[in-house]
Design an enzyme around this catalytic site. Sequence first.
Site, PDB file in Angstrom:
ATOM      1  N   ARG A  20      11.528  -1.782  10.975  1.00  0.00           N
ATOM      2  CA  ARG A  20      10.373  -1.402  11.800  1.00  0.00           C
ATOM      3  C   ARG A  20      10.198  -2.383  12.953  1.00  0.00           C
ATOM      4  O   ARG A  20      10.301  -3.586  12.774  1.00  0.00           O
ATOM      5  CB  ARG A  20       9.102  -1.390  10.930  1.00  0.00           C
ATOM      6  CG  ARG A  20       8.595   0.002  10.672  1.00  0.00           C
ATOM      7  CD  ARG A  20       7.539   0.018   9.608  1.00  0.00           C
ATOM      8  NE  ARG A  20       6.280  -0.604  10.004  1.00  0.00           N
ATOM      9  CZ  ARG A  20       5.165  -0.529   9.292  1.00  0.00           C
ATOM     10  NH1 ARG A  20       5.158   0.144   8.149  1.00  0.00           N
ATOM     11  NH2 ARG A  20       4.068  -1.104   9.701  1.00  0.00           N
ATOM     12  N   ARG A  48      -9.753   0.976   8.631  1.00  0.00           N
ATOM     13  CA  ARG A  48      -9.277  -0.366   8.937  1.00  0.00           C
ATOM     14  C   ARG A  48     -10.308  -1.165   9.704  1.00  0.00           C
ATOM     15  O   ARG A  48     -10.078  -2.340  10.019  1.00  0.00           O
ATOM     16  CB  ARG A  48      -8.041  -0.235   9.809  1.00  0.00           C
ATOM     17  CG  ARG A  48      -6.794  -0.826   9.232  1.00  0.00           C
ATOM     18  CD  ARG A  48      -5.682  -0.483  10.193  1.00  0.00           C
ATOM     19  NE  ARG A  48      -4.528  -1.251   9.959  1.00  0.00           N
ATOM     20  CZ  ARG A  48      -3.463  -0.826   9.297  1.00  0.00           C
ATOM     21  NH1 ARG A  48      -3.444   0.363   8.744  1.00  0.00           N
ATOM     22  NH2 ARG A  48      -2.417  -1.595   9.168  1.00  0.00           N
ATOM     23  N   ARG A  96      12.084  -5.721   4.609  1.00  0.00           N
ATOM     24  CA  ARG A  96      11.768  -4.285   4.498  1.00  0.00           C
ATOM     25  C   ARG A  96      12.758  -3.438   5.303  1.00  0.00           C
ATOM     26  O   ARG A  96      13.112  -3.770   6.429  1.00  0.00           O
ATOM     27  CB  ARG A  96      10.352  -4.004   4.998  1.00  0.00           C
ATOM     28  CG  ARG A  96      10.078  -2.504   5.036  1.00  0.00           C
ATOM     29  CD  ARG A  96       8.638  -2.153   5.031  1.00  0.00           C
ATOM     30  NE  ARG A  96       7.877  -2.691   6.128  1.00  0.00           N
ATOM     31  CZ  ARG A  96       6.564  -2.549   6.241  1.00  0.00           C
ATOM     32  NH1 ARG A  96       5.895  -1.892   5.312  1.00  0.00           N
ATOM     33  NH2 ARG A  96       5.921  -3.059   7.264  1.00  0.00           N
ATOM     34  N   LYS A  98       0.840  -1.218   0.000  1.00  0.00           N
ATOM     35  CA  LYS A  98       0.000   0.000   0.000  1.00  0.00           C
ATOM     36  C   LYS A  98       0.869   1.261   0.000  1.00  0.00           C
ATOM     37  O   LYS A  98       0.644   2.182  -0.769  1.00  0.00           O
ATOM     38  CB  LYS A  98      -0.933   0.012   1.224  1.00  0.00           C
ATOM     39  CG  LYS A  98      -1.872  -1.181   1.290  1.00  0.00           C
ATOM     40  CD  LYS A  98      -2.808  -1.118   2.496  1.00  0.00           C
ATOM     41  CE  LYS A  98      -2.099  -1.167   3.823  1.00  0.00           C
ATOM     42  NZ  LYS A  98      -1.372  -2.424   4.104  1.00  0.00           N
ATOM     43  N   ARG A 142      -0.387  -9.063  13.067  1.00  0.00           N
ATOM     44  CA  ARG A 142      -0.976  -8.009  12.217  1.00  0.00           C
ATOM     45  C   ARG A 142      -1.826  -8.618  11.105  1.00  0.00           C
ATOM     46  O   ARG A 142      -2.876  -8.079  10.744  1.00  0.00           O
ATOM     47  CB  ARG A 142       0.136  -7.135  11.627  1.00  0.00           C
ATOM     48  CG  ARG A 142       0.781  -6.245  12.687  1.00  0.00           C
ATOM     49  CD  ARG A 142       2.095  -5.679  12.224  1.00  0.00           C
ATOM     50  NE  ARG A 142       1.984  -4.860  11.035  1.00  0.00           N
ATOM     51  CZ  ARG A 142       3.017  -4.577  10.236  1.00  0.00           C
ATOM     52  NH1 ARG A 142       4.216  -5.055  10.493  1.00  0.00           N
ATOM     53  NH2 ARG A 142       2.832  -3.805   9.190  1.00  0.00           N
TER      54      ARG A 142
HETATM   55  P1  AP5 Z   1       4.888  -1.577   1.792  1.00  0.00           P
HETATM   56  O1  AP5 Z   1       4.605  -0.766   0.586  1.00  0.00           O
HETATM   57  O2  AP5 Z   1       5.613  -0.933   2.925  1.00  0.00           O
HETATM   58  O3  AP5 Z   1       3.563  -2.328   2.273  1.00  0.00           O
HETATM   59  P2  AP5 Z   1       2.325  -1.775   3.098  1.00  0.00           P
HETATM   60  O4  AP5 Z   1       1.116  -2.474   2.575  1.00  0.00           O
HETATM   61  O5  AP5 Z   1       2.307  -0.284   3.127  1.00  0.00           O
HETATM   62  O6  AP5 Z   1       2.733  -2.378   4.504  1.00  0.00           O
HETATM   63  P3  AP5 Z   1       2.600  -1.780   5.967  1.00  0.00           P
HETATM   64  O7  AP5 Z   1       3.302  -2.782   6.849  1.00  0.00           O
HETATM   65  O8  AP5 Z   1       3.098  -0.371   6.047  1.00  0.00           O
HETATM   66  O9  AP5 Z   1       1.093  -1.841   6.157  1.00  0.00           O
HETATM   67  P4  AP5 Z   1       0.327  -1.881   7.456  1.00  0.00           P
HETATM   68  O10 AP5 Z   1      -1.036  -1.653   6.940  1.00  0.00           O
HETATM   69  O11 AP5 Z   1       0.488  -3.059   8.331  1.00  0.00           O
HETATM   70  O12 AP5 Z   1       1.060  -0.754   8.321  1.00  0.00           O
HETATM   71  P5  AP5 Z   1       0.643   0.737   8.656  1.00  0.00           P
HETATM   72  O13 AP5 Z   1       1.860   1.532   8.613  1.00  0.00           O
HETATM   73  O14 AP5 Z   1      -0.550   1.167   7.910  1.00  0.00           O
HETATM   74  O15 AP5 Z   1       5.729  -2.887   1.314  1.00  0.00           O
HETATM   75  C1  AP5 Z   1       6.203  -3.832   2.235  1.00  0.00           C
HETATM   76  C2  AP5 Z   1       7.583  -4.344   1.749  1.00  0.00           C
HETATM   77  O16 AP5 Z   1       7.421  -5.082   0.540  1.00  0.00           O
HETATM   78  C3  AP5 Z   1       8.588  -3.232   1.433  1.00  0.00           C
HETATM   79  O17 AP5 Z   1       9.872  -3.686   1.769  1.00  0.00           O
HETATM   80  C4  AP5 Z   1       8.462  -3.034  -0.084  1.00  0.00           C
HETATM   81  O18 AP5 Z   1       9.653  -2.545  -0.667  1.00  0.00           O
HETATM   82  C5  AP5 Z   1       8.117  -4.449  -0.544  1.00  0.00           C
HETATM   83  N1  AP5 Z   1       7.197  -4.469  -1.672  1.00  0.00           N
HETATM   84  C6  AP5 Z   1       6.082  -3.680  -1.816  1.00  0.00           C
HETATM   85  N2  AP5 Z   1       5.456  -3.991  -2.973  1.00  0.00           N
HETATM   86  C7  AP5 Z   1       6.182  -4.989  -3.539  1.00  0.00           C
HETATM   87  C8  AP5 Z   1       6.035  -5.739  -4.755  1.00  0.00           C
HETATM   88  N3  AP5 Z   1       5.010  -5.504  -5.582  1.00  0.00           N
HETATM   89  N4  AP5 Z   1       6.947  -6.711  -5.018  1.00  0.00           N
HETATM   90  C9  AP5 Z   1       7.979  -6.949  -4.178  1.00  0.00           C
HETATM   91  N5  AP5 Z   1       8.190  -6.258  -3.015  1.00  0.00           N
HETATM   92  C10 AP5 Z   1       7.292  -5.311  -2.714  1.00  0.00           C
HETATM   93  O19 AP5 Z   1       0.146   0.557  10.187  1.00  0.00           O
HETATM   94  C11 AP5 Z   1       1.039   0.199  11.222  1.00  0.00           C
HETATM   95  C12 AP5 Z   1       0.260   0.063  12.521  1.00  0.00           C
HETATM   96  O20 AP5 Z   1      -0.341   1.343  12.865  1.00  0.00           O
HETATM   97  C13 AP5 Z   1      -0.922  -0.924  12.499  1.00  0.00           C
HETATM   98  O21 AP5 Z   1      -0.502  -2.251  12.753  1.00  0.00           O
HETATM   99  C14 AP5 Z   1      -1.819  -0.354  13.607  1.00  0.00           C
HETATM  100  O22 AP5 Z   1      -1.355  -0.704  14.876  1.00  0.00           O
HETATM  101  C15 AP5 Z   1      -1.640   1.166  13.448  1.00  0.00           C
HETATM  102  N6  AP5 Z   1      -2.663   1.745  12.550  1.00  0.00           N
HETATM  103  C16 AP5 Z   1      -2.424   2.309  11.324  1.00  0.00           C
HETATM  104  N7  AP5 Z   1      -3.589   2.720  10.773  1.00  0.00           N
HETATM  105  C17 AP5 Z   1      -4.570   2.399  11.659  1.00  0.00           C
HETATM  106  C18 AP5 Z   1      -5.984   2.536  11.643  1.00  0.00           C
HETATM  107  N8  AP5 Z   1      -6.631   3.081  10.580  1.00  0.00           N
HETATM  108  N9  AP5 Z   1      -6.689   2.117  12.721  1.00  0.00           N
HETATM  109  C19 AP5 Z   1      -6.062   1.576  13.784  1.00  0.00           C
HETATM  110  N10 AP5 Z   1      -4.728   1.388  13.855  1.00  0.00           N
HETATM  111  C20 AP5 Z   1      -3.978   1.788  12.801  1.00  0.00           C
END
Ligand code: AP5
Length: 213
Positions: free
Chosen positions: A159, A88, A127, A13, A170
């Site tokens: 991270r 979410r 990552r 994402k 997660r």
């Molecule tokens: P990346 O692009 O970083 O993936 P992502 O989907 O953004 O992963 P996140 O871990 O950031 O998502 P998340 O939803 O768990 O975390 P968030 O920060 O929102 O890619 C991942 C890796 O793969 C990278 O190394 C990249 O280079 C590689 N990659 C990407 N695409 C690729 C491809 N096509 N091919 C090969 N490699 C690829 O949330 C973190 C925490 O915050 C949550 O757990 C929760 O506690 C809290 N939080 C955030 N939002 C909320 C909410 N709305 N409500 C409640 N709690 C929340």
Amino acid sequence: MRMILLGPPGAGKGSQAKNLSAALSVPHISTGDIFRANIKGGTELGKQVKSIIDAGGLVPDDLTVRIVKDRLSEPDCTNGFILDGFPRTIPQAQQLDALLRMEGNAVEVVIDLVCPDEIIVGRMSGRRMCSCGRTYHLVSNPPRMEGICDADGGSLYIREDDKEPTVRERLATYHRQTEPLIAHYKLQGVVRDIDGTMSIADTTAVILDAVRK
Ligand code: AP5
């Protein structure tokens, strides 16, 4: 364009949101990035959410919705936005729907990035992050110099919530609380299922093609 990027942790994402934000000229809003910036800055919000995020749980809806409402009220969101990691939960989606309805708007497209759990575990272990928000992967998206951000020369770090047991937690949280949003938005007819296992560039091209049709 009012867009939501849905998908499990590690589906790509954040990587897609950066490309799409540049291509569509709308801001990328990541609740995860907002929380991490607050944790790094040692703010009151950061202190409140750190243990929840480190354990792979979800920050309470009221807190999260308040932050997003504030961010969406900023002038750069007038012509749209890309939401990454929000909503979410069903209550978050309902509150976003109500907020947009009050302005005579609605979510226009929800990209559901589909990616199997086992691919995700591999992606998370490779990552690497920079505090500027850029994300790398040791194999699929490495920086030019090992451990150094291409954009600002910052040192890359792992991270806290990317350790395998937390990633599994997660993923479980995603399947339990976030996956039901796909059905919620399917009822609105705005979901586009996109294969998240292609390369980052190919995935961006397919999404742009889908949203421009
Ligand atoms: P990346 O692009 O970083 O993936 P992502 O989907 O953004 O992963 P996140 O871990 O950031 O998502 P998340 O939803 O768990 O975390 P968030 O920060 O929102 O890619 C991942 C890796 O793969 C990278 O190394 C990249 O280079 C590689 N990659 C990407 N695409 C690729 C491809 N096509 N091919 C090969 N490699 C690829 O949330 C973190 C925490 O915050 C949550 O757990 C929760 O506690 C809290 N939080 C955030 N939002 C909320 C909410 N709305 N409500 C409640 N709690 C929340």
